[in-house]
Design an enzyme around this catalytic site. Sequence first.
Site, mmCIF file in Angstrom:
data_model
loop_
_atom_site.group_PDB
_atom_site.id
_atom_site.type_symbol
_atom_site.label_atom_id
_atom_site.label_comp_id
_atom_site.label_asym_id
_atom_site.label_seq_id
_atom_site.Cartn_x
_atom_site.Cartn_y
_atom_site.Cartn_z
ATOM 1 C CD GLU A 238 3.852 -1.602 7.319
ATOM 2 O OE1 GLU A 238 3.788 -0.993 8.296
ATOM 3 O OE2 GLU A 238 2.740 -1.638 6.418
ATOM 4 C CG ASP B 6 2.018 -0.366 1.059
ATOM 5 O OD1 ASP B 6 1.822 0.073 2.104
ATOM 6 O OD2 ASP B 6 1.078 -0.091 0.041
ATOM 7 C CD1 TRP C 81 -2.389 -3.717 -1.893
ATOM 8 C CD2 TRP C 81 -1.583 -4.736 -3.230
ATOM 9 N NE1 TRP C 81 -3.458 -4.831 -2.106
ATOM 10 C CE2 TRP C 81 -2.544 -5.614 -3.070
ATOM 11 C CE3 TRP C 81 -0.565 -5.631 -4.042
ATOM 12 C CZ2 TRP C 81 -3.137 -6.694 -3.795
ATOM 13 C CZ3 TRP C 81 -0.900 -6.777 -4.680
ATOM 14 C CH2 TRP C 81 -2.485 -7.361 -4.499
ATOM 15 C CD GLU C 82 -3.884 3.181 -2.203
ATOM 16 O OE1 GLU C 82 -3.030 3.403 -1.184
ATOM 17 O OE2 GLU C 82 -5.134 2.850 -2.223
#
Lengths: 197, 197
Positions: free
Chosen positions: A75, A89, A103-104
């Site tokens: 983050e 991320d 990361w989707e």
Amino acid sequence: MKIVKEISLISVGNFEESRDWSIIRSEIRRAIALIVHPRGESSFIINPTRHGNGVKPIKEACMIALRDQFGWRLETRVNYATKSPGKVDATKVIDDYLFALEWETGNISSSHRAVNKLVLGLLRGVFLGAALVLPSRKLYAYLTDRIGNYEELEPYFDIWKAVKIEEGFLGIFVIEHDQIDQNVPTITKGTDGRALV
Amino acid sequence: MKIVKEISLISVGNFEESRDWSIIRSEIRRAIALIVHPRGESSFIINPTRHGNGVKPIKEACMIALRDQFGWRLETRVNYATKSPGKVDATKVIDDYLFALEWETGNISSSHRAVNKLVLGLLRGVFLGAALVLPSRKLYAYLTDRIGNYEELEPYFDIWKAVKIEEGFLGIFVIEHDQIDQNVPTITKGTDGRALV
DNA sequence: TATGGATCCATA
DNA sequence: TATGGATCCATA
């Protein structure tokens, strides 16, 4: 979890041939391989209920592996010099440069924002490289409806390829379950990701 | 509804100075001006409940005006030659060329896809020009949470400006309520858009 | 308050 | 089945 496809969407300069990328790539691949389901299994087995599995725990498992086993930062708030869009991320510092990973697991439209963000970082020179991880269409079928998936994003690739980047790399990893089994539990929403590592 | 900002995000070639754009621009501005609330009012008055108003009816009102009063076509499936991402909200043919408009009332991430789609159309040469209409941050505060809004999209503008377009135009219209009044009803979800024309 | 996300809906 | 959307949640 297995990787069914890996592509270089953007590759300007030498990063793709660098030792840095070799290491980072290996860390990402290993972190993805560490995602299992159900807990204690040696592979990722999914209950094939259409759109029956939540996505949050899957991402958390991979993020924790990157952080705890490979020293990535999660983050990360990125400073793009001027007005900055929020966080990515996971990031890793390599030779004073930043590598970013997204990361989707959001909506497919969110995948557009994710790629836009990574490309903006390359354009601004704050990332030397970046990666996007997202499910294949096959895995998508069993996850929350409308989650980002490779096949649905692909028609837009030409835009990002047409952005005038001076130097930078953007790789895409497409992930998929290892096996299907109607007897394993579906992945619930809100489950702690640690349970999948 | 009023327009509080209008910008040219991409302008390569002569379209921005053309008579075609002058006409199209005027139609878009007039269609936006025709959106009122509550029904029968001469302006758009919103109930200032934070995230208390639905967005669907607002879009429908503008689309209907473009179609019925200016002859636009709605929900046009666009053929991008190869793999095609779906539809755009409204199109108008001008001198054998297509102009595309996207009205953004989806999630902010959906705004990224909308711009990506318009830019892809310019890149492929299927649109000569395109426009995006979306709420200002002020209006956003009273609409469904996380709706696309100008201020949140702006940090990404440099990406689209950096796409190698040979010719094409992309304009952005930022819309806002005309007045605030706690006594008008909130806009409900699912209300027929015709009620707002 | 700001931003990324997760979820389920509507319709062709 | 495929695609765009509308909504509300979580957290810093």
